[in-house]
Enzyme design. Structure first.
Site, PDB file in Angstrom:
ATOM      1  CE1 TYR A   1      -2.993   3.158   1.057  1.00 22.76           C
ATOM      2  CE2 TYR A   1      -1.280   3.826   2.171  1.00 22.76           C
ATOM      3  CZ  TYR A   1      -2.969   3.995   1.644  1.00 22.76           C
ATOM      4  OH  TYR A   1      -3.384   5.202   1.677  1.00 22.76           O
TER       5      TYR A   1
ATOM      6  CE  LYS B   1       1.633  12.293   4.028  1.00 21.02           C
ATOM      7  NZ  LYS B   1       0.422  11.560   4.133  1.00 21.02           N
TER       8      LYS B   1
ATOM      9  CB  SER C   1      -4.545  11.310   6.657  1.00 19.12           C
ATOM     10  OG  SER C   1      -2.538  11.163   6.826  1.00 19.12           O
TER      11      SER C   1
ATOM     12  CG  ASP D   1       0.112  14.162   1.630  1.00 18.95           C
ATOM     13  OD1 ASP D   1      -0.813  14.753   2.547  1.00 18.95           O
ATOM     14  OD2 ASP D   1       0.665  13.459   1.866  1.00 18.95           O
TER      15      ASP D   1
HETATM   16  P1  GTP Z   1      -4.446  12.182   1.957  1.00 19.25           P
HETATM   17  O1  GTP Z   1      -3.876  12.503   0.788  1.00 19.25           O
HETATM   18  O2  GTP Z   1      -5.326  11.366   3.128  1.00 19.25           O
HETATM   19  O3  GTP Z   1      -3.075  13.583   3.047  1.00 19.25           O
HETATM   20  O4  GTP Z   1      -5.892  13.277   2.161  1.00 19.25           O
HETATM   21  P2  GTP Z   1      -5.836  14.380   1.987  1.00 19.25           P
HETATM   22  O5  GTP Z   1      -5.950  15.468   3.692  1.00 19.25           O
HETATM   23  O6  GTP Z   1      -5.709  15.550   1.113  1.00 19.25           O
HETATM   24  O7  GTP Z   1      -7.828  14.596   1.806  1.00 19.25           O
HETATM   25  P3  GTP Z   1      -8.967  14.974   0.302  1.00 19.25           P
HETATM   26  O8  GTP Z   1      -8.634  16.861  -0.075  1.00 19.25           O
HETATM   27  O9  GTP Z   1      -7.980  14.122  -0.402  1.00 19.25           O
HETATM   28  O10 GTP Z   1     -10.337  15.202   1.538  1.00 19.25           O
HETATM   29  C1  GTP Z   1     -10.669  13.708   1.528  1.00 19.25           C
HETATM   30  C2  GTP Z   1     -12.307  13.769   1.951  1.00 19.25           C
HETATM   31  O11 GTP Z   1     -12.446  14.987   2.862  1.00 19.25           O
HETATM   32  C3  GTP Z   1     -12.848  13.627   0.929  1.00 19.25           C
HETATM   33  O12 GTP Z   1     -13.670  12.897   1.134  1.00 19.25           O
HETATM   34  C4  GTP Z   1     -13.307  14.821   0.606  1.00 19.25           C
HETATM   35  O13 GTP Z   1     -14.333  14.810  -0.135  1.00 19.25           O
HETATM   36  C5  GTP Z   1     -13.538  15.714   1.931  1.00 19.25           C
HETATM   37  N1  GTP Z   1     -13.443  17.171   2.119  1.00 19.25           N
HETATM   38  C6  GTP Z   1     -12.279  18.116   1.580  1.00 19.25           C
HETATM   39  N2  GTP Z   1     -12.624  19.324   1.653  1.00 19.25           N
HETATM   40  C7  GTP Z   1     -14.256  19.648   2.213  1.00 19.25           C
HETATM   41  C8  GTP Z   1     -14.536  20.351   2.518  1.00 19.25           C
HETATM   42  O14 GTP Z   1     -14.198  21.856   2.417  1.00 19.25           O
HETATM   43  N3  GTP Z   1     -15.971  19.579   3.088  1.00 19.25           N
HETATM   44  C9  GTP Z   1     -16.185  18.745   3.235  1.00 19.25           C
HETATM   45  N4  GTP Z   1     -17.672  18.846   3.850  1.00 19.25           N
HETATM   46  N5  GTP Z   1     -15.350  17.674   3.143  1.00 19.25           N
HETATM   47  C10 GTP Z   1     -14.307  17.283   2.708  1.00 19.25           C
HETATM   48  C1  SPV Z   2      -2.186   9.799   4.317  1.00 22.09           C
HETATM   49  O1  SPV Z   2      -2.662   9.446   4.112  1.00 22.09           O
HETATM   50  O2  SPV Z   2      -1.753  11.212   4.939  1.00 22.09           O
HETATM   51  C2  SPV Z   2      -1.896  10.057   3.163  1.00 22.09           C
HETATM   52  C3  SPV Z   2      -2.103   8.874   1.926  1.00 22.09           C
HETATM   53  O3  SPV Z   2      -1.469  11.263   2.445  1.00 22.09           O
HETATM   54  S1  SPV Z   2      -0.423   8.156   2.639  1.00 22.09           S
HETATM   55  O4  SPV Z   2       0.125   8.077   1.593  1.00 22.09           O
HETATM   56  O5  SPV Z   2      -0.532   6.387   2.134  1.00 22.09           O
HETATM   57  O6  SPV Z   2       0.059   8.402   3.858  1.00 22.09           O
HETATM   58 MN    MN Z   3      -1.895  12.800   3.614  1.00 22.05          MN
END
Ligand code: GTP
Ligand code: SPV
Ligand code: MN
Length: 590
Positions: free
Chosen positions: A196, A205, A247, A276
């Protein structure tokens, strides 16, 4: 490809341990990558998607038990337990090498060992650092080709220099023997029995946060779980913001947001530098400058659609790899929950089983066609709003730092810390509901300081002290520090704030605070906007709703200080300045 003696002898040593049938040095050429993709298609590791609709795109399905980061099996192996601190699992380096050495022994038998030279940061930038990943997984090779700058050019840049030594083997993908071990004192990472992303794309990470944060503490810079975006005003001036959310809490979405009509028509634009990870250091002008060390996005697929994040979706339209999403059999494309309202009539779900929409039960995620942590790996250059500074070795100057998490209650839509030290307190006490990005329960509130809980590669108390030191170094040139919460819910559990592109309305208040043009009210926890100052043009939300979103409830916050007390007690030796901030907060709430 190289004359680097340390590199050659380390590859020999690791090959003697893992006993691959052959060794292939990855030069980064399209021919070589294409040969590997073909091989992976033959074994089913990669599935070629519709070449017309998704040129150069592939689907990959991981093992069913291997779909997220495994924090319980992730270790920081420093010579003393205190080196890893209260937030990390610890193993003594000798024990870890012995334990994992036994698992790596012969783990690549009958397989090829790929040697991947990669640079985190633009090749040759002052910020950049080089790693070598040894792996027996083609998925890792082709993913690293998207996520990093890699191949021959990196070896040329390395010369006879030092590098982060990463060893990965899928081995048997056995859950009981899955380990992600970091040896910060040796610049080394050993990862076994997983396929993964976050466990095996070692540049991400493992290196760019855990090893890098350890190095950053020693060398006086910062490695953070932050997106970086630029907001261009109608005069063409760009201000940069870095934001740390845990995350799956909205970094990719915020990094690529599309300005709502009211700002777009005035000529505002948003540019994505990173989604990220940020590496930050003080520049010659005394300000804090940041680069994104990655070259692609490893984004959450579910919920990504043309409306919520047009730019992320557009980034996946060519040369991308999808992991654990559904295969739409009507046209050999991909689908996930929240991509379109209409579900495909027939699909193969992420587990490889036949799937039809009648199988879907909203409350039961096990019936979903795509895994909740299914992801896309997409080249940054595909992103329609990628910043012109993306490849700049000098980085971009940061005006504001934002912390944020998922809190149904308590945390207001936005507030500003009183100063850097108070901002570090705010970051250190962040809490958020857990998500599917890591194995374990979802929706449980936990403290996640600076969104770095799973990624601080050394003692978190020292990490807090390092943040305070950076503030002293930056002085009055330090970015202003804010906290946001897009996830406050009403009594029915619905999100109150529309989020996504409309988060720009909050960013505009933040930039206004940075240049001194925006007013605020001081509360017990810091400065909150006057509700009228959040522009609601084009939204069907009232100023009263915004007032509610900005409300600082003294009872909830008094509860919160108890949680912080507990957390700080567990941490053991939180810097006195932060203890002082906690005392101030309690006094303010009286
Ligand atoms: P990692 O890649 O794991 O680090 O995640 P990330 O922080 O980049 O989160 P990402 O932008 O992919 O959003 C994760 C989830 O949060 C998704 O299902 C989005 O639809 C939801 N999301 C993102 N922004 C918002 C927001 O402003 N409001 C709501 N309600 N949901 C959101
Ligand atoms: C997170 O979990 O914060 C990610 C995905 O951006 S991973 O690369 O699996 O950590
Ligand atoms: Mn992340």
């Amino acid at each position: 490809m190289t004359k680097n003696i340390k590199l050659l002898s380390w590859v020999d040593e690791m090959a003697a341990l893992t006993k691959p049938e052959s060794i292939l040095w990855i030069d980064g050429s399209e021919e070589q990558l294409e040969m590997l993709r073909k091989e992976a298609m033959e074994t089913g590791e990669l599935i070629k998607l519709n070449e017309e609709k998704l040129p150069g795109c592939y689907l990959h399905r991981s093992a069913l038990n291997d779909v997220a980061r495994v924090e319980q099996r992730t270790f920081i192996c420093t010579s003393t337990k205190d080196g890893a601190g209260p937030t990390n699992n610890w193993m003594a380096p000798a024990d870890a090498y012995a334990k994992l050495g036994a698992l790596f022994d012969g783990s690549m038998k009958g397989r090829t060992m790929y040697v991947i030279p990669y640079s985190m940061g633009p090749v040759g930038s002052e910020f950049s650092k080089i790693g070598i990943e040894l792996t027996d997984s083609i998925y890792v090779v082709v993913s690293m080709a998207i996520m990093t700058r890699m191949g021959k050019a990196v070896l040329d840049q390395l010369g006879d220099g030092d590098f982060v030594k990463g060893l990965h083997s899928k081995a048997q993908l056995s859950e009981e023997d899955r380990y992600i071990c970091h040896f910060p004192e040796d610049n080394a990472i050993w990862s076994i029995n997983s396929g993964y992303g976050g466990n095996v794309l070692l540049g991400k990470k493992c290196f760019a946060l855990r090893i890098a944060s350890y190095l950053a503490n020693k060398e006086g810079w910062m490695a953070e779980h932050m997106l970086i975006l630029g907001i261009e005003n109608p005069k063409g001036e760009v201000k940069y913001i870095a934001a740390a959310f845990p995350s799956a809490c909205g970094k990719t979405n915020l990094a690529m947001l599309i300005p709502p009509e009211l700002y777009a028509k005035e000529g505002y634009k948003v540019w994505c530098v990173g989604d990220d990870i940020a590496w930050l250091r003080q520049g010659p002008d005394g300000r804090l400058w940041a680069i994104n060390p990655e070259n692609g996005f490893f984004g959450v697929a579910p919920g990504t659609n043309a409306h919520s994040n047009f730019n992320a979706l557009a980034s996946t339209k060519k040369n991308a790899i999808f992991t654990n999403v559904a295969l739409d059999t009507s046209d050999n494309t991909v689908w996930w929950e929240g991509m379109t309202d209409e579900k495909p009539a027939h699909a193969i779900d992420w587990k490889g089983n036949e799937w039809t929409p009648d199988k879907f039960v909203k409350a039961d995620k096990s019936t979903y066609a795509a895994h909740p942590n299914s992801r896309f790996t997409a080249p940054a250059e595909n992103c329609p709003c990628i910043s012109s500074e993306f490849n700049s070795g000098a980085g971009v100057p940061i005006s504001a730092i934002i912390f944020g998490g998922r809190r149904a209650k308590t945390a207001p839509l936005v507030y500003q810390s009183r100063n850097w030290q108070h901002g570090v307190f705010v970051g250190s006490t962040m809490a958020s509901e857990t998500t599917a990005a890591a194995a374990g329960a979802v929706g449980v509130v936990r403290r996640d300081p600076m969104a770095m809980l799973p990624f601080i590669g050394y003692n978190a108390n020292d990490y807090f002290a390092h943040w305070l030191d950076m503030g002293k170094k930056l002085g009055d040139k330090a970015p202003k520090i804010f906290n946001v919460n897009w996830f406050r819910t009403d009594d029915e559990g619905h999100f109150i704030w529309p989020g996504f592109g409309d988060n720009m309305r909050v960013l505009m208040w933040i930039l206004g605070r940075c240049d001194g043009t925006m007013d605020a009210d001081e509360t017990a926890i810091g400065f909150v906007p006057k509700a009228e100052d959040i522009n609601l043009e084009g939204l069907d939300i009232t100023v009263d709703t915004v007032k509610e979103l900005l409300n600082v409830d003294k009872e909830l916050w008094t509860e919160e200080t108890k949680g912080i007390d507990e957390f700080y007690a567990k941490m053991g030796r939180v810097p006195a300045e932060l203890q002082g901030e906690l005392a101030t907060l309690k006094a303010n709430l009286k």
